[in-house]
Design an enzyme around this catalytic site. Structure first.
Site, PDB file in Angstrom:
ATOM      1  CG  HIS A  35       2.449   5.820  -6.373  1.00 13.29           C
ATOM      2  ND1 HIS A  35       1.327   5.017  -6.299  1.00 13.29           N
ATOM      3  CD2 HIS A  35       2.638   6.332  -5.130  1.00 13.29           C
ATOM      4  CE1 HIS A  35       0.861   5.046  -5.067  1.00 13.29           C
ATOM      5  NE2 HIS A  35       1.640   5.837  -4.331  1.00 13.29           N
ATOM      6  CG  HIS A  85       7.430   1.528  -0.529  1.00 10.18           C
ATOM      7  ND1 HIS A  85       7.637   2.647   0.251  1.00 10.18           N
ATOM      8  CD2 HIS A  85       6.088   1.306  -0.512  1.00 10.18           C
ATOM      9  CE1 HIS A  85       6.476   3.074   0.722  1.00 10.18           C
ATOM     10  NE2 HIS A  85       5.511   2.283   0.261  1.00 10.18           N
TER      11      HIS A  85
END
Length: 173
Positions: free
Chosen positions: A34, A115
């Site tokens: 995620h 990220h």
């Protein structure tokens, strides 16, 4: 209860990230790959109703979110986290800002670096070895994400979706 707000990338990106996470990420079994938009925070049942209403408003005003994953990177020396770098863009930045203002006011714990974590809690030598290998690999994914998710943490530490917010004024399917 603890909540967090994330973007889930496509299955293609999740499969790529998981090919590393299963070996190098101590949170592999707790949450799928995620992009964190808002780090874990505490909220009660009353706050939750107000929050979901506000999240639906934010989603309606947010266009689809372009995502470009371009390389492996690291937060070293701050931490031994290795991640897939997601290029910052205006839509992501604005969404992050909205999730840290108004009802969600509060200075983020960290600077926003979009990220997807692929490695954490690695001892120094293993971190250096893994990062020296992955940083040379070519990575390029581009896609558009049309929803973000409010998650909550279960007693065993894993995270599950509480609600999904489709961006661009679309209804949840």
């Amino acid at each position: 209860m603890k909540y967090g707000i994330v973007l889930f990338p496509s299955k293609c990106i999740q499969d790529f990230a998981n090919s590393y996470r299963k070996r190098y990420d101590s949170h592999y079994a707790l949450i799928p790959p995620h992009i964190t938009l808002k780090y874990p925070f505490e909220a009660n049942e009353g706050q939750l109703k107000e929050m979901t209403k506000e999240l639906h408003r934010i989603a309606a005003e947010t266009p689809p979110i372009p995502i470009k994953v371009t390389k492996f990177s690291s937060f070293y020396p701050t931490s031994n986290i290795i991640y897939l770098k997601v290029e910052q863009n205006d839509v992501l930045k604005h969404l992050h800002e909205q999730l840290h203002s108004g009802l969600f006011a509060g200075k983020p714990e960290f600077a926003f670096v979009p990220h997807i974590t692929i490695g954490r809690d690695l001892p120094g030598a293993e971190y250096a070895d893994v990062y020296s290998q992955v940083k040379l690999q070519h990575v390029h994914f581009e896609e558009t994400i049309d929803r973000f998710h409010l998650l909550y943490q279960l007693e065993n530490g894993s995270w599950t979706v509480y609600d999904t917010f489709v961006v661009g004024g679309k209804e949840t399917v």
